[in-house]
Design an enzyme around this catalytic site. Sequence first.
Site, short mmCIF file in Angstrom:
data_model
loop_
_atom_site.label_atom_id
_atom_site.label_comp_id
_atom_site.label_asym_id
_atom_site.label_seq_id
_atom_site.Cartn_x
_atom_site.Cartn_y
_atom_site.Cartn_z
N TRP A 30 0.82 -1.21 0.00
CA TRP A 30 0.00 0.00 0.00
C TRP A 30 0.86 1.26 0.00
O TRP A 30 0.33 2.36 -0.10
CB TRP A 30 -0.96 0.01 1.19
CG TRP A 30 -0.35 -0.43 2.47
CD1 TRP A 30 0.29 0.35 3.37
CD2 TRP A 30 -0.29 -1.77 2.98
NE1 TRP A 30 0.75 -0.41 4.42
CE2 TRP A 30 0.40 -1.72 4.21
CE3 TRP A 30 -0.76 -3.00 2.51
CZ2 TRP A 30 0.63 -2.85 4.97
CZ3 TRP A 30 -0.52 -4.12 3.29
CH2 TRP A 30 0.16 -4.05 4.49
N ARG A 31 2.16 1.09 0.10
CA ARG A 31 3.03 2.27 -0.02
C ARG A 31 3.42 2.52 -1.47
O ARG A 31 4.12 3.48 -1.76
CB ARG A 31 4.28 2.08 0.84
CG ARG A 31 3.95 2.10 2.31
CD ARG A 31 5.17 1.98 3.18
NE ARG A 31 4.78 2.07 4.58
CZ ARG A 31 5.50 1.59 5.59
NH1 ARG A 31 6.65 1.01 5.34
NH2 ARG A 31 5.07 1.72 6.82
N GLU A 43 -5.68 0.75 5.38
CA GLU A 43 -5.75 1.29 6.74
C GLU A 43 -6.85 0.61 7.56
O GLU A 43 -6.68 0.38 8.75
CB GLU A 43 -5.97 2.81 6.71
CG GLU A 43 -4.77 3.60 6.18
CD GLU A 43 -3.52 3.43 7.05
OE1 GLU A 43 -3.62 2.99 8.20
OE2 GLU A 43 -2.42 3.72 6.54
N GLN A 48 -5.88 -3.05 14.22
CA GLN A 48 -5.93 -4.27 15.06
C GLN A 48 -5.24 -5.47 14.44
O GLN A 48 -5.37 -6.57 14.96
CB GLN A 48 -7.39 -4.72 15.34
CG GLN A 48 -8.39 -3.64 15.46
CD GLN A 48 -8.66 -3.31 16.91
OE1 GLN A 48 -7.97 -3.77 17.78
NE2 GLN A 48 -9.65 -2.50 17.16
N TYR A 88 -12.38 -9.10 13.30
CA TYR A 88 -12.96 -7.76 13.51
C TYR A 88 -13.87 -7.39 12.31
O TYR A 88 -13.60 -6.44 11.58
CB TYR A 88 -11.88 -6.71 13.71
CG TYR A 88 -11.04 -6.96 14.93
CD1 TYR A 88 -11.49 -6.58 16.19
CD2 TYR A 88 -9.82 -7.60 14.82
CE1 TYR A 88 -10.72 -6.84 17.33
CE2 TYR A 88 -9.06 -7.87 15.95
CZ TYR A 88 -9.51 -7.49 17.19
OH TYR A 88 -8.76 -7.74 18.30
N TYR A 126 -8.62 7.92 13.42
CA TYR A 126 -7.43 7.29 12.86
C TYR A 126 -7.54 7.14 11.35
O TYR A 126 -6.66 7.58 10.60
CB TYR A 126 -7.15 5.93 13.52
CG TYR A 126 -6.05 5.22 12.79
CD1 TYR A 126 -4.72 5.57 13.01
CD2 TYR A 126 -6.33 4.28 11.78
CE1 TYR A 126 -3.70 4.98 12.27
CE2 TYR A 126 -5.32 3.70 11.05
CZ TYR A 126 -4.01 4.05 11.30
OH TYR A 126 -3.01 3.49 10.56
N ASP A 144 -2.05 5.99 16.44
CA ASP A 144 -2.40 4.59 16.68
C ASP A 144 -1.52 4.08 17.83
O ASP A 144 -0.82 4.87 18.47
CB ASP A 144 -2.24 3.75 15.40
CG ASP A 144 -0.77 3.56 15.01
OD1 ASP A 144 0.10 4.26 15.59
OD2 ASP A 144 -0.49 2.71 14.16
N CYS A 214 14.98 11.79 22.61
CA CYS A 214 14.11 10.92 23.41
C CYS A 214 14.39 11.06 24.90
O CYS A 214 15.46 10.68 25.38
CB CYS A 214 14.30 9.48 22.97
SG CYS A 214 13.27 8.34 23.89
N SER A 308 -11.34 -10.18 21.32
CA SER A 308 -10.63 -9.09 21.99
C SER A 308 -11.01 -8.99 23.48
O SER A 308 -10.16 -8.68 24.30
CB SER A 308 -10.87 -7.77 21.28
OG SER A 308 -12.24 -7.54 21.15
S1 SF4 Z 1 15.43 6.11 21.68
FE1 SF4 Z 1 14.49 4.15 22.06
S2 SF4 Z 1 12.69 4.60 23.30
FE2 SF4 Z 1 13.36 6.52 22.39
S3 SF4 Z 1 12.13 6.70 20.53
FE3 SF4 Z 1 14.06 5.71 19.96
S4 SF4 Z 1 13.64 3.50 20.11
FE4 SF4 Z 1 12.00 4.58 21.19
#
Ligand code: SF4
Length: 373
Positions: A30-31, A43, A48, A88, A126, A144, A214, A308
Site C-alpha cells: 500500500w506504499r 488502513e 488491530q 474484527y 485514525y 495509533d 528521546c 478481543s
Molecule cells: S530512543 Fe528508544 S525509546 Fe526513544 S524513541 Fe528511539 S527507540 Fe524509542
Amino acid sequence: MSHEWSAARRKRFRDRLREWYQRHQRPLPWRQTDDPYAIWVSEVMLQQTQVEAVIPYYHRFLSRFPDVHRLAEASLQEVLKVWEGLGYYARVRHLHQAARQLVRERNGQFPQSFEQWKRLPGVGDYIAAAVCSIAFSLPHAVVDGNVKRVLARLFACEDPVNQSRAVKRFQILAQELLDVHQPGLHNQAMMELGATICRPRQPACGRCPVQAFCQAFEEGRQETLPVRQPGKSVPEYAIAVGVVQRNGKVLITRRRPEGLLGGLWEFPGGKIQAGESPTQACQREILEEVGLQVRVDAPIARVRHAYSHFKVVLHVFRCTYLEGSVRLNGPVDYRWVALHELKDYPFPGANRKFIPRILEMASLSDKSSEDFG
Ligand code: SF4
C-alpha cells in the site's frame, strides 16, 4: 512536552525521521500506490491486525474489488468471504456500507476533508487522518498504538496509553510534531518507527534515528514506558455447538448483520448454563435457536478461541435431526448445505477451526461422502 521544543528542534526531529524512513521503510504494497481507495482499504485492514497478516488479504481484496464501485456492487456475503479469517468483521461491514454510501451520494468520488471522511460508517479519527494525510496530503496527525508508544517515550509521558482520556493528549503531541508539508510521509514514518525500532519490548534504541530527542532514553526509562492501566481479566465462556445432519446435509445459520461477527454463518449453539452438561446445552440451544429436536451423537472437537474481550471454548457435537421445522430465534437466515458447500460461506475463526475436522470425518466415513461420523 513538544510545545516546549523549539521550532528548530521540531524541524530537526522531522528531518531525521523523514530521512530514516526514506532509507529504511519496508516496501509494503500500500506504499506503492496513491489510490485513495487502496490506501483506505489498507488502513481499515491494518487496524488491530499485523502487517504480515494483512498483505495477502490486501492483494486478494483489491483484485476482487478493485475500486469503490465494485465493492459497492458486491453483496455483504461476498465481501465477508474475502475478509474471512482477518477478524474484527465490523470493519469490513462498515467499509462496505461506506462504499455504498459514496457511490449513492457522490458517484464514487472520495471526500477530500477530514470532517467528510468522518461522516462515513466506520471512519474514526485514525482512518480519517491516515487517508487524508497519505492520499490527499492534508495536515492531520495519526495516533495509533505505535504512535502513542513513540510519543510516550519521546516525551516521557506517563498518561496510560490504553485510557481514552489520554487520547486527546497524544493527539495534541502528534499534531504539534507533524510535518505539515509532508503529512502522509511523516505519519507513516512515525508508525514505522514504532513498528520496527521503538517496539513494545526491547526497543532498538541503538539504531533509533531520533534517539537524541528521546527523554525516556535519556532517563533510561524506555522499558517502563508507555504506562498501561491494568486491564480487567478476560472472561471465558463454554459454548455448545451442534453440527446437525439431515439427508446428507448440515444446518448452518446466519448471524444478524450488526454486532459481533455480524453477517457471518455458523453452526447453531450457545452458552452452556450452570449445572448443564455440554450435550444437554447443545440439545437445548438448537431447540431454542432453530426449533429443531436433535439427537446429540458424538463429540467432534473441542476448540479454544480468543476474541478481543473474551475467550470461548466450543464443545462441538455431531447431531442427527429428529423432528421439527426450522424456526429462527436469533439467527436471521439458515441453509441446509452439503459439506463441500461449506467453503462458499464466510465463517468466524472459531468455526473454521473445526470445519476441517468435519470434512476429515466425512472422508473417513464409509457412509455417503456427505455424511460423517
Ligand atoms: S530512543 Fe528508544 S525509546 Fe526513544 S524513541 Fe528511539 S527507540 Fe524509542
